[in-house]
Each structure stands twice: as C-alpha cells, then as structure tokens.
Design an enzyme around this catalytic site. Structure first.
Site, mmCIF file in Angstrom:
data_model
loop_
_atom_site.group_PDB
_atom_site.id
_atom_site.type_symbol
_atom_site.label_atom_id
_atom_site.label_comp_id
_atom_site.label_asym_id
_atom_site.label_seq_id
_atom_site.Cartn_x
_atom_site.Cartn_y
_atom_site.Cartn_z
ATOM 1 N N ASP A 201 21.864 54.903 40.385
ATOM 2 C CA ASP A 201 20.708 55.779 40.556
ATOM 3 C C ASP A 201 21.088 57.245 40.563
ATOM 4 O O ASP A 201 20.262 58.112 40.274
ATOM 5 C CB ASP A 201 19.980 55.415 41.863
ATOM 6 C CG ASP A 201 18.721 56.225 42.069
ATOM 7 O OD1 ASP A 201 17.817 56.134 41.210
ATOM 8 O OD2 ASP A 201 18.631 56.962 43.065
ATOM 9 N N MET A 282 12.071 59.060 44.986
ATOM 10 C CA MET A 282 11.432 60.019 44.103
ATOM 11 C C MET A 282 12.382 60.629 43.087
ATOM 12 O O MET A 282 11.976 61.470 42.284
ATOM 13 C CB MET A 282 10.806 61.144 44.947
ATOM 14 C CG MET A 282 9.692 60.696 45.864
ATOM 15 S SD MET A 282 8.255 60.067 44.958
ATOM 16 C CE MET A 282 7.742 61.534 44.083
ATOM 17 N N ARG A 283 13.643 60.222 43.110
ATOM 18 C CA ARG A 283 14.602 60.823 42.186
ATOM 19 C C ARG A 283 14.204 60.561 40.736
ATOM 20 O O ARG A 283 14.359 61.421 39.866
ATOM 21 C CB ARG A 283 16.010 60.305 42.456
ATOM 22 C CG ARG A 283 17.065 60.958 41.571
ATOM 23 C CD ARG A 283 18.475 60.491 41.898
ATOM 24 N NE ARG A 283 18.966 61.102 43.127
ATOM 25 C CZ ARG A 283 19.318 60.427 44.199
ATOM 26 N NH1 ARG A 283 19.219 59.113 44.211
ATOM 27 N NH2 ARG A 283 19.759 61.047 45.267
ATOM 28 N N ALA A 284 13.683 59.379 40.462
ATOM 29 C CA ALA A 284 13.298 59.052 39.093
ATOM 30 C C ALA A 284 12.225 59.996 38.579
ATOM 31 O O ALA A 284 12.287 60.475 37.439
ATOM 32 C CB ALA A 284 12.812 57.603 39.017
ATOM 33 N N ASP A 363 18.439 66.817 44.357
ATOM 34 C CA ASP A 363 19.031 66.862 43.030
ATOM 35 C C ASP A 363 18.584 68.106 42.302
ATOM 36 O O ASP A 363 17.454 68.525 42.382
ATOM 37 C CB ASP A 363 18.573 65.657 42.200
ATOM 38 C CG ASP A 363 19.397 64.440 42.523
ATOM 39 O OD1 ASP A 363 20.177 64.527 43.483
ATOM 40 O OD2 ASP A 363 19.248 63.435 41.821
#
Length: 678
Positions: A201, A282-284, A363
């Site tokens: 991920d 929520m990184r995606a 990120d």
C-alpha cells in the site's frame, strides 16, 4: 561502462513507462512497484529513466545535494535563500545529473540511513555523521531490485522516508535529520514471494509486466537488444533525440502541474471509485487524485478529466484491492467498469455539504503520465497456477476451495497461532524464529563472533588503556585486542512443510473444510513471515509432493484447491516422503531450518511393506525425531470417541501435539515451541 539502454527504445510495457514518467513529473505520487516474471526488462526500463530526469542545481560540497533556492535545515548547512548564513543572496550552486542509486538486497541499516563516521570518530575523537544511500538518492531515483527479498525493517525505513521526504537517524550518539525526497522504484518477481499488504500500500503505483506473446513484438525486442549489445554507444545515439524529447516533456509537465485544477466532479468520481473497490484508508484516493492531476499535466491539459482518472485508477488500485494475501492482484475489467460507473454517478451528484475531510495521510504527491500514453495494459497479474489433478483421485470430489473466491464457499480460517523452530538459527531473513543475522538488533559485543564493528564496545575496551599507551591529543590509540564485533539477533524465515492426510478417514466434507481452512491460515502466517513452504499429501497407496518447497505461498493455496480425498491412509509413506523432501532441501539450503506440520487423525491403514501400518508409521516418525526435525502434529480426529492416535505419532516424532481448534491464536495464547530445545 557503456551507455544505458535508451528509455524510448523499450518495446511495449506502456503501463510501466507511463507510471515511471508520471512519477518523474511528480515524485510525490509515491513511487512505482514493478511486478513481473524474470527476463521482462524491468531493471532495464528503470535504469533508463535516470537519463530523462533534468539536471539539478545543488549547493557545492553539500553531501545531500540540497537545492540552493530552497531553505533547508541540512546537516551540512544551513542552505538556501533566506537562511541565516545568506539572508539576502542566492547560495552558490553547481549543476549535476540526477542520480540513480541502487539499494542492494544485502544492504545493512547503516548503509541505508547512514551511521557514525568511524574514521573521524577514531582519529579525531568527534561525532560525525556519514550519510547513507537515502542521502545519495535525494532528488533522484532510489531503485530496489527484488524489493520483496529486502529485509522488512529496511523496507519500512525507506518507505517512511519516501512518504515524509526526510530521513531521521537516531543511533550511536548521532541525531540527524536530512532531506530525502526521491522517486522510489521497486521491482520484484512474485514467484519469489510477495510483499506484505501493508508495504504494498505504501507504493503509489503498481504495474505488472509480462513478456509479450505476440511474435512480431518478441522479434523486435530481440532485434533491438542484439543491436544494443553490438554497439551500445551507437544504439543510444540513434535514440537520443527521442529520449531528449521525453526529457523536455517531463520538464514542461512539471512546470504545468501547479496550474492543473481538479474539479469537484472528478474528485467525487475518484471517491466513488475508491469506495466501490472498498480500499482501506484514504491513501488510495490521494494517490489517484495526484496521479490523475499529473496525467492531465502530461497531456497538456489545464483540468483533470475522466480519462485522467481512469488512467490513474488502473495504476493506483490493483495492489490496493487485495483483501487477502491469496487474492489475485490486478483489476478485472468488469469490476473496473462497475467501479467507473459508480464513480460517474458520484461525479454527477452535488456535494451534500461544505464540511471537508480531515487530512487523512501524510503522503506527498501529485503525478503525471507519459506522452499521450496508449490505453494502459491490463495490470492483472493472475498467473495460471491450476495443476493437473491426480488421475487416481476419483474417490471423492475436490475439497472446498480454501481461498476465498466468488464462486466457492470459503473454508473457515482464523488468525494462526505462531509456530516456531526452537533455538537460534542463521537462516534467511524473515519473521518466524530467532536467528543470528547481519541485520537486526545488537544484543551484545564479542571478540570472536559477530558481524561488523561494535563501536561502543571497542571504544569502551580501549578507553581504560589510553594513559598507559601514552596517548596525547585528540583521538584514541587502538590495538587489535580492543576490537569488538556486533552480535545481532533478528528473525529468520523457515521452510514450513505441510504434510496433509487426505485419506478417506479425513474425507468428511466438514472435517476436510476445517483442515484446509487451518492450512490456509497457516499459509497466511507463512506469507507474512517470509517462509518457504511445501505441501506433501498422502492418500490411497502412497504420498505425493503436491508442492515442492517454494517462496510462493499463493501457489500452495492454489494446489490445495485441487486437493482430492479418499482411499486408505499411508501415513508411514507420507512421513517418509516428507523426510526425503527435507533431506533434499537441507542440501540445497543448509542454513534454512525446517518446521514440519503434520495434519492427521493418526490412523494408518496402508503400508508399502505389507506389515503393521501403525508400527511402520511410528517407525517413520522416529526417523524424523532422529533427524531432529522440529515438528508439530495437528490432531484432526473428530467425534465423541477419540483414539488419541495422533498423540502417539507426535510422541514418536518428539513433536508438540495440538488439536485442530488450538491452532487459533484467538483462542489459545502464547507461543508453541515446535520441538525440544536445540
């Protein structure tokens, strides 16, 4: 060293080239993970990318390659406009190419993040920081070949640095923080083992590459490679203009990126697609948004459109939709179309209110695609792992599929209890059993055993003798007797050999479903602990090696899907076949310790010698005990009347004996020592 193979000369691999170019436009996307079989030019494409990156303005003499126009707290600084040293003028600068830094699989933590400068510590008596590979990769490319074989704690360190843009070093009396912003690219062959989902991920994009099955394409690949090997410089010169054009487009897209807007409708589309795929966190959403923005910048647009979102989804979501280690990575076209439709519906709906989400992740990142990229290739990495069933296996239908699939009822699974090999080994890095290693925590210093200098131990040994040695001035006078080595202890991966009773006595559907569920749970555990796994089954007249020892645990799961049951119970042959497998593996990889997991009800009703089946089984179990094989017997006997035969076999093997339900870590606390202490 000859010229690198030109990026523009690569045949095919459109998704890979797109993902790399987008990250070159905006490294904040989070890097690229390249999955593919051996011999597919993964490394060639990645190394060719470095030549396309624009040259950098750097502060002269700065070991970290700092930008003279950016104020930064650098260990060699301060640098940059507005710093205390230069409050009103630009710092002097020089230009150099962006670097491609390769992190070898055998690298140590010191090599990655840096350490105390031993030369200055020993000669000048001062604490000084020696930068590592993260510092060298700042503002360039950090390339990790076979990232799936890299030690987990090193992967954690470099992914943290990639996400934060800084590296923090706290060790051996050194406290340093420096900029470490780089394009992270990892390549891996899934046949050699997978990355943990948590690590997957952290990569922004993923691409699956395969050798083309198209004859003209394969012909052109060979033609270009032979031409390059015959004249590297001349071949590179023929493609120089095409590479230069790509380099100019990267610079233009970087300049354009800040002005690209992401409309609310497209933002809702992204959220709808990610929700449809049920990705964690929520990184995606953030990575897709950044990638779509970069894709728009690459094609020269001022606003993100649906085509940018679709291209970003194909690159950012394949590795994030996996719900289980044995799920196939990649996006099925029907699933993707359904998600895109949900995203389109979300894009047309007005937002309910002004309340915005909290910042869900730290990120960084935007991203951008390659020049007018062709429609991305399917990133599905489904490998054909179906195996021919045993022609004699006709007694009963296949056992229920242990892996969760839409068309099958999943076998029960649970969080597996940790099984360990006793003692301290010296095997391959992993996360199961204790091991002496070149990496890991330092447990003590030694004058004989160890790897690498134990600095504090060496200094402590030398310090009391300085007056007697007549030392004057800075530094220490060292002698051979002062040297101390670091003894480190970490974790190793083991060979976990599953020996599964598939005979008629185990053939009841409910019981076999429980057994396959238990094995799948143990396989998940092996996947996470980076073990090598093998499967031996026995039924009818003899035992079979269903899966020779391999690092691909999903291959083991695939073989279990085709497991046939029925017939007599050749328990002795099963144990003897397992013994031969272990003997062979001991020759191939003598440092990797083995753990044998026998799943049986203990019945023995067949023997090749025509003697007493149970006596032969106990004799075979005794041979494993004589070989000092660490073993666990899982008693699968079921019903109100139990004969305790599995416990007899465990006694002969000098193995721990667990009931099937006791494999669950949720029900039984603690750690099982698989055999007597070594």
């Amino acid at each position: 060293m000859g010229a690198r193979f030109p990026f523009s000369a690569v045949v095919g691999h459109d998704d890979l080239r797109t993902a790399l170019l987008l990250n070159a436009v905006h490294p904040g996307i989070g890097g690229v993970l390249v999955r593919g079989e051996k011999g597919t030019a993964k490394s060639t494409v990645v190394r060719a990318l470095a030549a396309l990156l624009p040259e950098l303005d750097v502060v002269p003499g700065c070991r970290f390659g700092c930008d003279p126009d950016v104020r930064t707290d650098c260990p060699d600084g301060p640098h940059g406009h507005g710093s205390e040293r230069h409050p009103s003028e630009r710092h002097p600068s020089e230009r150099r190419p962006a670097r491609l830094v390769e992190l070898p699989v055998g690298a140590t933590e010191d090599r990655l993040i840096g350490s105390l400068d031993l030369e200055r510590a020993l000669t000048e008596g001062v604490r000084a920081y020696q930068p590592g590979l993260l510092a060298a990769a700042h503002r360039g490319v950090l390339y990790v070949d076979e990232v799936n074989l890299l030690h987990d704690h090193l992967v954690d360190l470099l992914l943290d640095a990639a996400a934060m843009g800084r590296a923090h070093v706290e060790r051996e009396g050194v406290s340093v923080s420096h900029a470490a912003s780089f394009l992270l690219v990892g390549t891996m062959n899934p046949e050699e083992g997978e990355l943990r989902p948590q690590l997957l991920d952290r990569f922004g994009l993923t691409v699956a590459v395969r050798a083309s099955r198209d004859v003209p394409t394969r012909t052109e690949v060979v033609r270009r490679r032979l031409a390059y090997e015959a004249d590297p410089e001349g071949f590179a010169a023929r493609w120089a203009e095409a590479d230069a054009d790509l380099a100019r487009r990267i610079v233009a897209a970087r300049d354009r990126l800040k002005g690209v807007t992401l409309p609310d409708a497209e933002l809702r589309r992204i959220a709808g697609i990610c929700a449809a795929f049920e990705v964690d966190g929520m990184r995606a959403d953030l990575v897709v948004a950044r990638t779509a923005t970069a894709h728009a910048a690459w094609r020269g647009a001022e606003e993100v459109a649906e085509e940018d979102v679709e291209a970003a989804v194909r690159l950012a979501l394949p590795h994030r939709k996996r719900r289980d280690p044995f799920d196939e990575p990649g996006l099925e076209e029907d699933q993707l179309n359904d998600a895109l439709q949900q995203g389109a519906d979300a894009a047309q709906e007005p937002e309910d209110g002004p309340e915005g989400p909290e910042d869900p992740d730290d990120d960084g990142g935007g991203s951008s695609p390659p020049s007018d990229p062709p429609p991305p290739e399917s990133t599905s990495d489904a490998s054909d792992t179906s195996d021919a069933q045993n022609p004699n296996s006709t007694d009963h239908p296949p056992a229920p599929a242990p892996a969760s699939t839409p068309s099958s009822t999943p076998a029960p699974a649970f969080r597996a209890r940790l099984l360990q090999v006793p003692g301290v080994g010296e095997g391959a890095p992993g996360k199961r059993s204790r091991a002496r290693a070149r990496t890991g925590r330092v447990v003590r210093s030694s004058t004989m055993d160890g790897a690498g200098l134990h600095l504090l131990g060496t200094l402590a040994a030398a310090a009391p003798h300085q007056s007697a040695r007549g030392r004057s001035g800075p530094g220490l006078e060292l002698r051979g007797a002062d040297l101390r080595l670091s003894v480190r202890e970490g974790k190793e991966g083991n060979l976990v050999l599953f020996v599964v009773d598939a005979s008629g006595s185990m053939a009841a559907r409910q019981r076999m479903s429980a057994v396959t569920g238990a094995v799948i749970s143990l396989l998940r555990d092996a996947y996470q602990r980076r073990d090598k796994v093998g499967v031996v089954t026995f039924r009818g007249r003899e035992a079979h090696v269903a899966l020779p020892p391999t690092n691909s645990v999903d291959a083991a799961a695939a073989r279990l899907r085709d497991l046939r049951t029925g017939g007599r119970t050749p328990l002795a042959d099963g144990l003897l076949r397992a013994r031969r497998v272990l003997e062979t593996e001991r020759v191939r990889d003598p440092r990797r310790r083995a753990l044998l997991v026998l799943l049986t009800d203990g019945r023995a009703t067949a023997t090749g010698s025509g003697g007493d089946p149970m006596r032969d089984a106990l004799r075979a179990a005794g041979l494993l005990a004589a070989d000092r094989v660490a073993s666990v017997v899982v008693d699968c006997e079921h019903g109100p009347i139990r004969l305790g035969l599995a416990a007899r076999v465990a006694g002969a093997m000098e193995a721990a004996c667990l009931r099937l339900e006791e494999l669950s870590a949720d029900q039984v606390a603690g750690v099982v020592r698989a055999a007597r202490a070594a």
